[in-house]
Design a protein around this motif. Structure first.
Motif, PDB file in Angstrom:
ATOM      1  N   SER A  54      68.989  17.081  59.929  1.00 47.68           N
ATOM      2  CA  SER A  54      68.323  18.097  59.267  1.00 47.68           C
ATOM      3  C   SER A  54      66.951  17.958  59.164  1.00 47.68           C
ATOM      4  O   SER A  54      66.084  19.375  59.358  1.00 47.68           O
ATOM      5  CB  SER A  54      69.133  18.556  58.130  1.00 47.68           C
ATOM      6  OG  SER A  54      68.871  17.612  56.889  1.00 47.68           O
ATOM      7  N   GLU A  55      66.548  16.870  58.736  1.00 44.89           N
ATOM      8  CA  GLU A  55      65.055  16.615  58.692  1.00 44.89           C
ATOM      9  C   GLU A  55      64.275  17.055  60.057  1.00 44.89           C
ATOM     10  O   GLU A  55      63.261  17.720  60.037  1.00 44.89           O
ATOM     11  CB  GLU A  55      64.508  15.154  58.209  1.00 44.89           C
ATOM     12  CG  GLU A  55      64.811  14.993  56.810  1.00 44.89           C
ATOM     13  CD  GLU A  55      64.729  13.444  56.651  1.00 44.89           C
ATOM     14  OE1 GLU A  55      65.235  13.041  55.506  1.00 44.89           O
ATOM     15  OE2 GLU A  55      64.116  12.749  57.524  1.00 44.89           O
ATOM     16  N   GLN A  57      65.777  18.913  62.492  1.00 46.51           N
ATOM     17  CA  GLN A  57      65.775  20.331  62.708  1.00 46.51           C
ATOM     18  C   GLN A  57      64.860  20.922  62.250  1.00 46.51           C
ATOM     19  O   GLN A  57      64.213  21.997  62.978  1.00 46.51           O
ATOM     20  CB  GLN A  57      67.079  20.584  62.327  1.00 46.51           C
ATOM     21  CG  GLN A  57      67.595  21.898  62.547  1.00 46.51           C
ATOM     22  CD  GLN A  57      67.838  22.199  64.251  1.00 46.51           C
ATOM     23  OE1 GLN A  57      68.408  21.306  64.880  1.00 46.51           O
ATOM     24  NE2 GLN A  57      67.136  23.369  64.632  1.00 46.51           N
ATOM     25  N   SER A  58      64.347  20.602  60.771  1.00 43.95           N
ATOM     26  CA  SER A  58      63.469  21.615  59.956  1.00 43.95           C
ATOM     27  C   SER A  58      62.092  21.209  60.568  1.00 43.95           C
ATOM     28  O   SER A  58      60.979  21.960  60.877  1.00 43.95           O
ATOM     29  CB  SER A  58      63.487  21.289  58.689  1.00 43.95           C
ATOM     30  OG  SER A  58      63.648  20.260  58.401  1.00 43.95           O
ATOM     31  N   SER A  59      61.756  19.967  61.253  1.00 39.95           N
ATOM     32  CA  SER A  59      60.606  19.632  61.701  1.00 39.95           C
ATOM     33  C   SER A  59      60.352  20.478  63.007  1.00 39.95           C
ATOM     34  O   SER A  59      59.230  21.005  63.450  1.00 39.95           O
ATOM     35  CB  SER A  59      60.186  18.391  61.750  1.00 39.95           C
ATOM     36  OG  SER A  59      60.841  17.763  62.812  1.00 39.95           O
ATOM     37  N   GLN A  60      61.458  20.732  63.687  1.00 37.73           N
ATOM     38  CA  GLN A  60      61.270  21.324  65.075  1.00 37.73           C
ATOM     39  C   GLN A  60      60.992  22.716  64.790  1.00 37.73           C
ATOM     40  O   GLN A  60      60.467  23.462  65.522  1.00 37.73           O
ATOM     41  CB  GLN A  60      62.625  20.956  65.788  1.00 37.73           C
ATOM     42  CG  GLN A  60      62.433  19.610  66.267  1.00 37.73           C
ATOM     43  CD  GLN A  60      63.654  19.483  67.213  1.00 37.73           C
ATOM     44  OE1 GLN A  60      64.976  19.901  66.947  1.00 37.73           O
ATOM     45  NE2 GLN A  60      63.699  18.182  67.945  1.00 37.73           N
ATOM     46  N   ASP A  61      61.739  23.160  63.733  1.00 39.58           N
ATOM     47  CA  ASP A  61      61.566  24.981  63.547  1.00 39.58           C
ATOM     48  C   ASP A  61      60.304  24.940  63.163  1.00 39.58           C
ATOM     49  O   ASP A  61      59.722  26.100  63.427  1.00 39.58           O
ATOM     50  CB  ASP A  61      62.623  25.122  62.298  1.00 39.58           C
ATOM     51  CG  ASP A  61      64.025  25.096  62.643  1.00 39.58           C
ATOM     52  OD1 ASP A  61      64.402  25.191  64.068  1.00 39.58           O
ATOM     53  OD2 ASP A  61      64.866  25.056  61.674  1.00 39.58           O
ATOM     54  N   ALA A  62      59.618  23.994  62.359  1.00 39.39           N
ATOM     55  CA  ALA A  62      58.036  24.358  62.020  1.00 39.39           C
ATOM     56  C   ALA A  62      57.454  24.500  63.434  1.00 39.39           C
ATOM     57  O   ALA A  62      56.364  25.324  63.395  1.00 39.39           O
ATOM     58  CB  ALA A  62      57.775  23.447  61.179  1.00 39.39           C
ATOM     59  N   ALA A  64      58.250  25.341  66.182  1.00 37.97           N
ATOM     60  CA  ALA A  64      58.777  26.588  67.126  1.00 37.97           C
ATOM     61  C   ALA A  64      57.902  27.812  66.610  1.00 37.97           C
ATOM     62  O   ALA A  64      57.489  28.662  67.464  1.00 37.97           O
ATOM     63  CB  ALA A  64      60.039  26.729  67.110  1.00 37.97           C
ATOM     64  N   TYR A  65      57.302  27.875  65.323  1.00 40.87           N
ATOM     65  CA  TYR A  65      56.552  28.999  64.767  1.00 40.87           C
ATOM     66  C   TYR A  65      55.419  28.432  64.161  1.00 40.87           C
ATOM     67  O   TYR A  65      55.262  28.358  63.022  1.00 40.87           O
ATOM     68  CB  TYR A  65      57.619  29.388  63.720  1.00 40.87           C
ATOM     69  CG  TYR A  65      58.920  30.239  64.149  1.00 40.87           C
ATOM     70  CD1 TYR A  65      59.017  31.303  65.082  1.00 40.87           C
ATOM     71  CD2 TYR A  65      60.010  29.343  63.973  1.00 40.87           C
ATOM     72  CE1 TYR A  65      60.133  31.576  65.816  1.00 40.87           C
ATOM     73  CE2 TYR A  65      61.219  29.696  64.450  1.00 40.87           C
ATOM     74  CZ  TYR A  65      61.240  30.890  65.241  1.00 40.87           C
ATOM     75  OH  TYR A  65      62.533  31.340  65.702  1.00 40.87           O
TER      76      TYR A  65
END
Ligand code: FES
Length: 72
Positions: A54-55, A57-62, A64-65
């Motif tokens: 999940s860490e 995943q959230s760094s990849q989300d950051a 992406a935007y």
């Protein structure tokens, strides 16, 4: 901290395995041998895998935007 005493696997090794490409508990288990003996570490190992994924995943989300595209 040691997660698996039978195989001598630490939480840091589990995190490194995920950063190096493992994307599931099964991958980590096959790569490091965690929980392959007595199995008592399985719950904790799964927890470390879940948290690390999940860490990641959230760094990849950051990424992406980028902030320049955030609506004001
Ligand atoms: S502590 Fe991990 S298999 Fe025994």
């Amino acid at each position: 901290m040691y997660v698996c005493l039978c195989e001598g696997v630490t939480d840091g090794q589990i995190r490194d395995a995920i950063y190096e490409g493992c994307c599931s508990y099964r991958d980590v288990r096959e790569t490091l041998g965690v929980a392959s003996q007595c199995g008592k570490c399985a719950c904790l190992a799964k927890q470390v895998v879940r948290e690390t994924l999940s860490e990641v995943q959230s760094s990849q989300d950051a990424l992406a935007y980028p902030t320049s595209f955030v609506a004001a």
